[in-house]
Design a protein around this motif. Structure first.
Motif: not given
Length: 65
Positions: A25-47, A60-62
Motif C-alpha cells: 500500500n505504500g507509505p502510511a497516510t493520515i488525514m486530519v479535519e480541523i473545525y474551529t468556531t468563533k463568533a458563531g462561524k465554523t470553519t473546516k480545514v482538511l489536511k 499539521l495545523a497551528e
C-alpha cells in the motif's frame, strides 16, 4: 475537542515511529479535519500527509486562539 480553549497557540502534530514491515500500500497516510468556531462561524480545514520518515514530527495545523 476543546470547548473553552485558553488563549494561546495550539499545534496538531504527527508522532510517527515508522512501520515494522513493508506493505504493497505504500507509505502510511493520515488525514486530519480541523473545525474551529468563533463568533458563531465554523470553519473546516482538511489536511492529508504521507508519513515516511521515522519519528516524523510534522505540524499539521497551528491554531491561535
Amino acid at each position: 475537542m476543546i470547548r473553552n480553549a485558553i488563549k494561546g497557540k495550539y499545534q496538531i502534530k504527527t508522532n510517527y515511529f515508522g512501520e515494522t514491515q513493508l506493505t504493497e500500500n505504500g507509505p502510511a497516510t493520515i488525514m486530519v479535519e480541523i473545525y474551529t468556531t468563533k463568533a458563531g462561524k465554523t470553519t473546516k480545514v482538511l489536511k492529508t500527509i504521507q508519513l515516511g520518515k521515522v519519528k516524523e514530527d510534522d505540524v499539521l495545523a497551528e491554531i491561535i486562539w
